[in-house]
Structures are given as structure tokens and as C-alpha cells.
Design a protein around this motif. Structure first.
Motif, PDB file in Angstrom:
ATOM      1  N   GLY A 172       0.787  -1.219   0.000  1.00 44.70           N
ATOM      2  CA  GLY A 172       0.000   0.000   0.000  1.00 44.70           C
ATOM      3  C   GLY A 172       0.821   1.270   0.000  1.00 44.70           C
ATOM      4  O   GLY A 172       0.265   2.363  -0.130  1.00 44.70           O
ATOM      5  N   ARG A 173       2.128   1.148   0.121  1.00 43.28           N
ATOM      6  CA  ARG A 173       3.020   2.303   0.076  1.00 43.28           C
ATOM      7  C   ARG A 173       3.776   2.291  -1.254  1.00 43.28           C
ATOM      8  O   ARG A 173       4.478   1.323  -1.574  1.00 43.28           O
ATOM      9  CB  ARG A 173       4.028   2.277   1.228  1.00 43.28           C
ATOM     10  N   GLY A 174       3.645   3.358  -2.024  1.00 37.30           N
ATOM     11  CA  GLY A 174       4.351   3.417  -3.296  1.00 37.30           C
ATOM     12  C   GLY A 174       5.850   3.387  -3.102  1.00 37.30           C
ATOM     13  O   GLY A 174       6.389   4.007  -2.172  1.00 37.30           O
ATOM     14  N   ASP A 175       6.542   2.677  -3.981  1.00 44.00           N
ATOM     15  CA  ASP A 175       8.006   2.610  -3.938  1.00 44.00           C
ATOM     16  C   ASP A 175       8.637   3.528  -4.972  1.00 44.00           C
ATOM     17  O   ASP A 175       9.597   4.235  -4.675  1.00 44.00           O
ATOM     18  CB  ASP A 175       8.467   1.161  -4.160  1.00 44.00           C
ATOM     19  N   PHE A 176       8.102   3.507  -6.218  1.00 47.13           N
ATOM     20  CA  PHE A 176       8.625   4.330  -7.298  1.00 47.13           C
ATOM     21  C   PHE A 176       7.527   5.254  -7.824  1.00 47.13           C
ATOM     22  O   PHE A 176       6.362   4.858  -7.927  1.00 47.13           O
ATOM     23  CB  PHE A 176       9.123   3.468  -8.461  1.00 47.13           C
ATOM     24  N   LEU A 177       7.911   6.463  -8.189  1.00 43.13           N
ATOM     25  CA  LEU A 177       7.010   7.403  -8.850  1.00 43.13           C
ATOM     26  C   LEU A 177       7.642   7.785 -10.178  1.00 43.13           C
ATOM     27  O   LEU A 177       8.676   8.455 -10.222  1.00 43.13           O
ATOM     28  CB  LEU A 177       6.803   8.654  -7.993  1.00 43.13           C
ATOM     29  N   ASP A 196       8.207   6.214   3.931  1.00 39.97           N
ATOM     30  CA  ASP A 196       7.169   6.971   4.636  1.00 39.97           C
ATOM     31  C   ASP A 196       6.004   7.392   3.740  1.00 39.97           C
ATOM     32  O   ASP A 196       5.065   8.032   4.222  1.00 39.97           O
ATOM     33  CB  ASP A 196       7.764   8.188   5.340  1.00 39.97           C
ATOM     34  N   VAL A 197       6.041   7.071   2.436  1.00 37.45           N
ATOM     35  CA  VAL A 197       4.895   7.360   1.573  1.00 37.45           C
ATOM     36  C   VAL A 197       3.684   6.586   2.092  1.00 37.45           C
ATOM     37  O   VAL A 197       3.767   5.391   2.360  1.00 37.45           O
ATOM     38  CB  VAL A 197       5.193   6.987   0.109  1.00 37.45           C
ATOM     39  N   VAL A 238      -1.266   6.207   8.305  1.00 38.16           N
ATOM     40  CA  VAL A 238      -2.356   5.275   8.017  1.00 38.16           C
ATOM     41  C   VAL A 238      -2.343   4.991   6.524  1.00 38.16           C
ATOM     42  O   VAL A 238      -2.650   5.864   5.717  1.00 38.16           O
ATOM     43  CB  VAL A 238      -3.719   5.858   8.429  1.00 38.16           C
ATOM     44  N   ILE A 239      -1.996   3.778   6.136  1.00 42.68           N
ATOM     45  CA  ILE A 239      -1.845   3.446   4.722  1.00 42.68           C
ATOM     46  C   ILE A 239      -3.194   3.483   4.016  1.00 42.68           C
ATOM     47  O   ILE A 239      -4.196   2.980   4.520  1.00 42.68           O
ATOM     48  CB  ILE A 239      -1.203   2.054   4.557  1.00 42.68           C
ATOM     49  N   ASN A 240      -3.208   4.099   2.820  1.00 40.34           N
ATOM     50  CA  ASN A 240      -4.379   4.143   1.947  1.00 40.34           C
ATOM     51  C   ASN A 240      -5.555   4.921   2.516  1.00 40.34           C
ATOM     52  O   ASN A 240      -6.674   4.803   2.033  1.00 40.34           O
ATOM     53  CB  ASN A 240      -4.836   2.722   1.561  1.00 40.34           C
ATOM     54  N   ARG A 241      -5.313   5.724   3.507  1.00 40.67           N
ATOM     55  CA  ARG A 241      -6.316   6.649   4.021  1.00 40.67           C
ATOM     56  C   ARG A 241      -5.622   7.956   4.368  1.00 40.67           C
ATOM     57  O   ARG A 241      -4.462   7.968   4.788  1.00 40.67           O
ATOM     58  CB  ARG A 241      -7.015   6.102   5.265  1.00 40.67           C
ATOM     59  N   SER A 242      -6.354   9.044   4.223  1.00 41.20           N
ATOM     60  CA  SER A 242      -5.789  10.330   4.614  1.00 41.20           C
ATOM     61  C   SER A 242      -5.511  10.348   6.112  1.00 41.20           C
ATOM     62  O   SER A 242      -6.347   9.886   6.902  1.00 41.20           O
ATOM     63  CB  SER A 242      -6.755  11.468   4.282  1.00 41.20           C
ATOM     64  N   ASP A 268      -2.401  12.787   2.200  1.00 46.40           N
ATOM     65  CA  ASP A 268      -1.864  12.938   3.551  1.00 46.40           C
ATOM     66  C   ASP A 268      -1.327  14.355   3.769  1.00 46.40           C
ATOM     67  O   ASP A 268      -1.457  14.921   4.854  1.00 46.40           O
ATOM     68  CB  ASP A 268      -0.738  11.932   3.809  1.00 46.40           C
ATOM     69  N   TYR A 269      -0.733  14.894   2.727  1.00 46.86           N
ATOM     70  CA  TYR A 269      -0.105  16.220   2.837  1.00 46.86           C
ATOM     71  C   TYR A 269      -1.148  17.308   3.072  1.00 46.86           C
ATOM     72  O   TYR A 269      -0.937  18.242   3.849  1.00 46.86           O
ATOM     73  CB  TYR A 269       0.698  16.514   1.566  1.00 46.86           C
ATOM     74  N   PHE A 270      -2.302  17.173   2.380  1.00 47.50           N
ATOM     75  CA  PHE A 270      -3.393  18.125   2.545  1.00 47.50           C
ATOM     76  C   PHE A 270      -4.585  17.426   3.192  1.00 47.50           C
ATOM     77  O   PHE A 270      -4.928  16.307   2.814  1.00 47.50           O
ATOM     78  CB  PHE A 270      -3.855  18.701   1.197  1.00 47.50           C
TER      79      PHE A 270
END
Length: 308
Positions: free
Chosen positions: A151-156, A181-182, A186-190, A261-263
Motif C-alpha cells: 500500500g506504500r508506493g516505492d517508485f514514482l 514513509d509514503v 495510516v496506509i491508503n487513508r488520509s 496525507d499532505y493536505f
């Protein structure tokens, strides 16, 4: 090569949305009937490096094989009303926001569907089909890859719209989340109070700067683009990973991911008329899909992937 069809009606997220039901009205589901993109099959050579030959000495060809398909909600039917008909669930990281800050519709950002063909010949081919031709800079298109499906992205992967049907590396970049830390707390939720980690803070590929060339290419297709990724980046021929295409008309810094998460929701705004946070505010000109799962059949328990 493992391939299967995946149909997502209205691009519903996999996780429950009870906390959002009080914020938005019911929206209709949308099922696309458009056929997958077809390409002329051309001979491909096995790109396994031998005798000093590296992958950068080769370019991709044409994809062949059964595509995995993700159908996405589109906004063309409600564009005159300056709203999305559905598909936008900010708290789940699902964006249906192909609008500018004044809620003017931008079809070059609106994803119709995405396809993945794993050729087995050194390349994975990702296709993003849009409601209009891709737009020029500063707009970017790309993919988020989760290589261990946590659920955490590794590459963008991020790149400008290609300008021809010839494969090119121009503007290709790939960022890496080296500290994991991406996704925030809470993974996949704001994160309810916002979370500002380091996001995709490291760069692994920068073609224009000559950093690790030959691994990612793009080309223009009708109303869309195609991205070829060297299969060693996704873990090899038999690997398992999830993938999520996205468009961004006013690119957020990779260090701000995950954007939801940022906003906070109140800061981001909403594309759904009737939501308390309508219209769009800080988070606009973006679209994405749910995460496609490649290499295995979804069980329904994977983090943030499209429903089976």
C-alpha cells in the motif's frame, strides 16, 4: 507472462467509505465499453544482458499479449456543470479532479482507462487513454509502483507528454521513497490531521541529466500515451506488484506524496457537488485510478488495489 482482465465500474475503491457517506450524495456507476488499444505485433528480442550488452542498448517495440485493463470514471458528461459525477474519494487517495481551480474541465487530464501488458521480452507496457490528446508542459503523466504490495508506493515515474509515436526518453524521471514513509501513518487513508513526510525524496532516473538511461521510454498514441518500463524495475518477468496511473496538470513535488496525507480534506476541496468541501481548493488538475494488481489474482485483502 501473466495477464488477466480487470474491470472496475465507476472505479470504486476497495476500502469501505462509511465515513464519507454523510459528505456526498450517491453517484451512478460508469462502465466503459471501449475496446482495448490494439497494436501491430513486431518481433522482439530477449533483452537479457549478455557479453557487456545492457538494456540501454535497446528500445521497446510494440506490446503483445492480453492486457490488464482498469476503467476509470470520467467527467465529460458533467463537465458543463463543473463537477465530477463520482469516482473522487479523497480520503482513499482516489482523485477524479480533471478541473482547474475554477472548476473548468480539462479533458487532457481525464483518464478513460489504463492498460498493462507484460511482454516477457524485457519490457512492461503501460497505456493511459485520455478524453483528449495529452497536454504539454507543465502537465505530467506517470505511474506509481508498489513493488511489495503493502500500500506504500516505492517508485514514482513522471514524464511530460511525448510529442510523437517514436519511443523517447525525453523528460523521464523516476523517484524513489528510500525511507518508506509514503502513505503516512495510516496506509491508503488520509491522515486526519495531515502528515508531511519526505515522500519520494530520492531520484533514481533522470534521463535528461543522463542518470540511468534506457530504462523507461514513452510515446504518443491517439488520445493518450504509452510508457515502457524495463521489467527489472518491476522485479522481473514473474514479479508481483501494483500500479496506479495518474495525471497532474500543476505538478505537486514528489516529496509531498501521498497528496491526500499532505493536505487535509478541508484544504484539498472536493469535485463532488453536495460535499461540504466543494469546490476544489489546494488539490486540483489531478486524476488517477485504483491500483491494478499484476502477477496474481486479487484476494480482496491487498492494500488499496482495485476490487477483484
Amino acid at each position: 507472462m501473466i495477464g488477466y482482465f480487470l474491470l472496475v465500474e465507476g472505479c470504486s475503491p476497495i476500502l469501505a467509505q462509511q465515513e464519507r457517506e454523510s459528505r456526498k450524495p450517491k453517484t451512478p456507476t460508469v462502465t466503459s465499453t471501449q475496446p482495448p488499444i490494439s497494436f501491430t505485433m513486431t518481433p522482439m528480442m530477449d533483452l537479457t544482458p549478455v557479453s557487456g550488452v545492457t538494456l540501454s542498448d535497446f528500445k521497446p517495440g510494440d506490446p503483445h499479449g492480453t492486457p490488464q485493463i482498469i476503467y476509470d470514471q470520467t467527467c465529460v458528461s458533467t463537465s458543463a456543470e463543473h463537477k465530477a459525477p463520482g469516482g473522487d474519494d479523497y480520503t482513499q487517495g482516489r482523485f477524479e479532479r480533471p478541473f482547474d481551480k475554477e472548476m473548468n474541465y480539462l479533458p487532457s487530464l481525464d483518464i478513460v482507462r489504463a492498460e498493462l501488458v507484460r511482454s516477457g521480452y524485457g519490457w512492461d507496457y503501460f497505456t493511459i487513454v485520455l478524453e483528449a490528446e495529452p497536454a504539454s508542459s507543465p502537465v505530467v503523466y506517470g505511474l506509481e509502483l508498489d513493488l511489495n504490495i503493502d500500500g506504500r508506493g516505492d517508485f514514482l515515474i513522471q514524464l511530460p507528454a511525448p510529442t510523437s509515436s517514436t519511443w523517447t526518453e525525453t523528460g523521464v524521471k523516476m523517484f524513489w521513497d528510500s525511507d518508506g514513509d509514503v502513505g503516512g501513518r495510516v496506509i491508503n487513508r488520509s491522515d486526519p490531521h495531515g502528515y508531511k513526510g519526505s515522500g519520494f525524496e530520492s531520484i533514481k532516473i533522470d534521463a535528461n541529466a543522463g542518470k540511468t538511461r534506457g530504462q523507461i521510454w514513452s510515446r504518443l498514441i491517439s488520445n493518450g500515451l504509452q510508457i515502457a518500463v524495463a521489467e527489472n524495475l518491476t522485479g522481473g518477468k514473474n514479479s508481483k506488484f501494483s500500479w496506479k496511473p495518474y495525471t497532474d496538470g500543476n505538478p505537486f513535488p514528489p516529496t509531498w506524496y501521498d497528496i491526500d496525507d499532505y493536505f487535509t480534506m478541508e484544504q484539498a476541496g472536493s469535485a463532488i457537488v453536495g460535499d461540504l468541501d466543494y469546490p476544489l481548493k489546494a488539490v486540483y488538475t489531478v486524476d488517477n485510478t485504483c491500483r491494478g494488481l499484476s502477477g496474481l489474482t486479487p484476494s480482496g485483502n491487498e492494500q488499496g488495489v482495485c476490487p477483484p
